[in-house]
Design an enzyme around this catalytic site. Structure first.
Site, mmCIF file in Angstrom:
data_model
loop_
_atom_site.group_PDB
_atom_site.id
_atom_site.type_symbol
_atom_site.label_atom_id
_atom_site.label_comp_id
_atom_site.label_asym_id
_atom_site.label_seq_id
_atom_site.Cartn_x
_atom_site.Cartn_y
_atom_site.Cartn_z
ATOM 1 C CE LYS A 13 -2.210 -0.720 3.835
ATOM 2 N NZ LYS A 13 -1.764 -2.104 4.300
ATOM 3 N NE ARG A 88 -4.044 -0.613 10.165
ATOM 4 C CZ ARG A 88 -2.915 -0.396 9.350
ATOM 5 N NH1 ARG A 88 -3.041 0.940 8.690
ATOM 6 N NH2 ARG A 88 -1.668 -0.939 9.185
ATOM 7 N NE ARG A 122 7.295 -2.733 6.599
ATOM 8 C CZ ARG A 122 6.045 -2.444 6.369
ATOM 9 N NH1 ARG A 122 5.232 -2.160 5.285
ATOM 10 N NH2 ARG A 122 5.488 -2.738 7.816
ATOM 11 N NE ARG A 153 6.699 -0.389 10.732
ATOM 12 C CZ ARG A 153 5.639 -0.386 9.906
ATOM 13 N NH1 ARG A 153 5.987 0.427 8.941
ATOM 14 N NH2 ARG A 153 4.562 -1.007 10.455
ATOM 15 N NE ARG A 164 2.138 -4.664 11.383
ATOM 16 C CZ ARG A 164 3.337 -4.649 10.555
ATOM 17 N NH1 ARG A 164 4.225 -5.276 11.004
ATOM 18 N NH2 ARG A 164 3.216 -3.990 9.411
HETATM 19 P P1 ADP Z 1 1.437 -1.476 7.702
HETATM 20 O O1 ADP Z 1 0.731 -1.096 6.804
HETATM 21 O O2 ADP Z 1 2.821 -2.011 7.103
HETATM 22 O O3 ADP Z 1 0.741 -2.706 8.995
HETATM 23 P P2 ADP Z 1 1.336 1.004 8.951
HETATM 24 O O4 ADP Z 1 2.452 1.911 8.976
HETATM 25 O O5 ADP Z 1 0.107 1.437 8.189
HETATM 26 O O6 ADP Z 1 1.900 -0.334 8.864
HETATM 27 O O7 ADP Z 1 0.615 1.001 10.620
HETATM 28 C C1 ADP Z 1 1.489 0.923 11.817
HETATM 29 C C2 ADP Z 1 0.576 0.791 13.080
HETATM 30 O O8 ADP Z 1 0.148 1.971 13.035
HETATM 31 C C3 ADP Z 1 -0.446 -0.079 12.964
HETATM 32 O O9 ADP Z 1 -0.173 -1.567 13.445
HETATM 33 C C4 ADP Z 1 -1.485 0.270 14.005
HETATM 34 O O10 ADP Z 1 -0.755 0.243 15.328
HETATM 35 C C5 ADP Z 1 -1.349 1.928 13.575
HETATM 36 N N1 ADP Z 1 -2.277 2.385 12.638
HETATM 37 C C6 ADP Z 1 -2.071 2.860 11.369
HETATM 38 N N2 ADP Z 1 -3.100 3.250 10.986
HETATM 39 C C7 ADP Z 1 -4.098 3.010 11.533
HETATM 40 C C8 ADP Z 1 -5.488 3.052 11.495
HETATM 41 N N3 ADP Z 1 -6.147 3.588 10.630
HETATM 42 N N4 ADP Z 1 -6.239 2.855 12.796
HETATM 43 C C9 ADP Z 1 -5.549 2.429 14.060
HETATM 44 N N5 ADP Z 1 -4.248 2.235 14.073
HETATM 45 C C10 ADP Z 1 -3.504 2.456 12.876
#
Ligand code: ADP
Ligand code: ZN
Length: 208
Positions: A13, A88, A122, A153, A164
């Site tokens: 994404k 999400r 990653r 990370r 996750r």
């Molecule tokens: P990835 O898509 O690789 O899982 P992100 O960088 O999008 O990672 O998100 C990392 C973390 O940030 C998530 O695991 C969550 O804890 C938090 N997060 C990101 N976006 C949201 C969201 N829309 N709602 C709730 N938590 C979020």
């Protein structure tokens, strides 16, 4: 062009949202990046978010909803934007519908083996947040964009990755049905290399 990129962690994404953002000059709005920036700066929001992101749990809906609502009010969003990692959950999508008009939802999908490979390899720049994969780094340990150190990370460690993905299936996957019912959903199988998958995305969006 107001877009949402949906899909499991590690499907690409962020990578494709960034490419699209550069090509069309509209902002990529990544809630993950925004939360990490807040954590790094030690803001109150960052302090509240850190316990969740470290464990691979979602940050409470209201925190991210307020953050995105505020972000979309900025003038650079007038010509369009790409939401990457938001919404999400169904409550986030319902809240978004009240303050944004979305044109399309790109749902990226890939087999679990591909996703695990993407996440495990990653690397992220600790300074600018740029994302890389070891298979394309050729042994480099610093960021091509800013020279910063590349790190693994905390939430890309195997146990947290597994968690996750569970959180994705339980809380985010229902959004696929939600957006299919609105007629906005476009599925893309993102199992090729970056260039191939990006071309596919341009094509399904009629942006070639
Ligand atoms: P990835 O898509 O690789 O899982 P992100 O960088 O999008 O990672 O998100 C990392 C973390 O940030 C998530 O695991 C969550 O804890 C938090 N997060 C990101 N976006 C949201 C969201 N829309 N709602 C709730 N938590 C979020
Ligand atoms: Zn960098």
């Amino acid at each position: 062009m107001n877009l949402i990129f949906l899909g499991p962690p590690g499907v690409g994404k962020g990578t494709h949202a960034k490419l699209l953002s550069e090509r069309f000059g509209i902002p990529q709005i990544s809630t993950g990046d925004m939360l990490r920036a807040n954590i790094k700066q030690g803001t109150q929001l960052g302090l509240a978010a850190k316990a969740y992101t470290n464990k691979g749990e979602l940050v409470p809906d209201q925190v991210v909803i307020d953050m995105v609502r505020e972000r979309l009010r900025q003038p650079d969003c007038e010509k369009g934007y790409i939401l990457d990692g938001f919404p999400r959950t169904v409550p986030q999508a319902e809240a978004l519908a009240a303050f944004a008009r979305i044109d399309a939802v790109v749902d990226l999908e890939a087999g679990e083996d591909i996703i695990l490979g993407n996440l495990g390899g990653r690397r992220v720049c600790r300074d600018c947040g740029a994302t890389y994969h070891i298979r394309r780094l050729d042994g480099a340990t610093t960021c091509a964009a800013c020279g910063g150190e590349l790190i693994h990370r905390a939430d890309d460690q195997p146990d947290t990755i597994r968690h996750r993905l569970e959180v994705y299936h339980r809380q985010t996957e229902p959004l696929i049905t939600y957006y299919r019912e609105t007629g906005l959903l476009i599925n893309v199988l993102a199992e090729g290399d970056i260039e191939h998958d990006f071309a596919l995305i341009l094509k399904v969006l009629d942006l070639e």
